[in-house]
Design an enzyme around this catalytic site. Structure first.
Site, PDB file in Angstrom:
ATOM      1  N   THR A  69      39.598  34.611  35.748  1.00 19.38           N
ATOM      2  CA  THR A  69      39.749  34.186  37.136  1.00 19.38           C
ATOM      3  C   THR A  69      41.012  34.779  37.744  1.00 19.38           C
ATOM      4  OG1 THR A  69      39.574  32.327  38.666  1.00 19.38           O
ATOM      5  CG2 THR A  69      40.689  31.875  36.573  1.00 19.38           C
ATOM      6  N   LYS A  73      39.932  39.215  38.227  1.00 20.47           N
ATOM      7  CA  LYS A  73      38.489  39.482  38.298  1.00 20.47           C
ATOM      8  C   LYS A  73      38.170  40.956  38.562  1.00 20.47           C
ATOM      9  CE  LYS A  73      37.345  35.024  40.307  1.00 20.47           C
ATOM     10  NZ  LYS A  73      36.554  34.332  41.300  1.00 20.47           N
ATOM     11  N   GLY A 137      36.888  38.907  46.896  1.00 15.17           N
ATOM     12  CA  GLY A 137      36.001  38.949  45.736  1.00 15.17           C
ATOM     13  C   GLY A 137      34.876  37.936  45.818  1.00 15.17           C
ATOM     14  N   GLY A 246      32.885  22.555  47.736  1.00 18.63           N
ATOM     15  CA  GLY A 246      33.161  23.712  46.885  1.00 18.63           C
ATOM     16  C   GLY A 246      32.793  23.492  45.428  1.00 18.63           C
TER      17      GLY A 246
END
Ligand code: NAP
Length: 263
Positions: A69, A73, A137, A246
């Protein structure tokens, strides 16, 4: 897992900083519930140390795989031996499996996780007109997966407009039937409004879009997980919109990641 033994299979999450991640708790609870002899540990590695860390991962024979993460990435792509089509298209990966011979095989589940998260809450993206704030991303992965899911239109708005335009260009080439365009701050005229920027993580952050254009027929989705209710979601709720949290994206990614790593 009741205790770590010599035969416990190892999984990891690699990030910098690392203290905020909640993936180890989620995976370890899952391993315990399934009776799987495996553990997930956090590993903090900075950008300069990433190539050495990947070389070490290749040598670790009891490593099943790891999650990648922020901020790794994108750089992880060049460090893996094999990258999925989605990972190559997005230019970023978030899950790596270690094969028995040490090869590192990577995939990207941000987009698929977001779409699965919508569907887990009975929101079908196909046929909808989407407003997407962000072109980083996560936004790239989400745009690609939404296009694959058959959305009718996709408007991308980003602080750095060049990045939004490049994403739209890629979408148009890949999905000629999709009405893809770059847009401004107003989400007017869309059914599903998505915040895929990092705005909202901090309470002082600006809003990612013009909330005065939100109407009660719109669904407003976040990818920020902490806080659960961002300022955007509060404003959306106040205007009568349905909101989508989320955490649904991460919840659905966990399943995809676990299956990919064989955990
Ligand atoms: N729920 C989940 O499972 C999940 C998964 C992945 C990521 N996330 C969250 O998604 C967020 C974005 O991740 P990412 O990997 O896409 O990051 P990223 O590649 O760094 O992209 C960040 C995006 O936010 C925009 N942005 C940042 N600061 C801004 C500001 N002050 N004003 C306007 N726009 C701003 C950037 O715009 P510019 O291009 O102009 O810089 C870019 O579009 C993170 O906060 C992360 O927590 C959640």
């Amino acid at each position: 897992m009741s205790e770590i033994t010599g035969s416990t299979r190892l999984f990891a999450i690699v990030a910098d900083p690392i203290g905020h991640v909640r993936t180890p708790q989620v995976f370890n609870t899952r391993f315990a519930a399934q009776g799987t002899d495996a553990v997930m540990v956090p590993i903090q590695v900075d950008a300069a140390g990433l190539p050495a860390a990947f070389a070490a991962f290749r040598a670790m024979r009891n490593l099943g795989g790891f999650i990648v993460t922020v901020p790794h990435k994108t750089s992880a792509v060049a460090l893996c031996d094999e990258v999925s089509e989605v990972g190559r298209e997005v230019g970023a990966v978030n899950t790596v499996r270690r094969e028995a011979d040490g090869r590192l095989v990577a995939d990207m589940f941000d987009g698929e996780g977001f779409v699965a998260g919508l569907r887990s809450q009975a929101i079908e993206p196909a046929g909808r007109r989407i407003y997407l704030a962000g072109a980083g991303g996560a936004a790239n992965a989400i745009a690609l997966s939404l296009a694959r899911a058959g959305v009718a239109g996709l408007t991308v708005a980003n602080r750095t407009t060049r990045k939004a335009e490049e994403l739209v260009e890629r979408l148009r080439k890949r999905f000629p039937g999709l009405d893809a365009r770059s847009g401004g701050a107003s989400p007017a005229g869309h059914d599903l409004v998505v915040n895929a920027t990092s705005l909202g993580l901090s309470p002082d952050d600006a809003l990612p879009l013009d909330v005065s254009a939100l109407t009660r027929d719109m669904i407003v989705a976040e990818i920020i997980m902490k806080p659960e209710e961002t300022r955007l979601l509060r404003e959306a709720t106040r205007r009568g919109c349905r909101v989508h949290l989320g955490r649904h994206m991460l919840d659905c990614q966990i399943e995809l990641m676990a299956r990919f790593m064989g955990g």
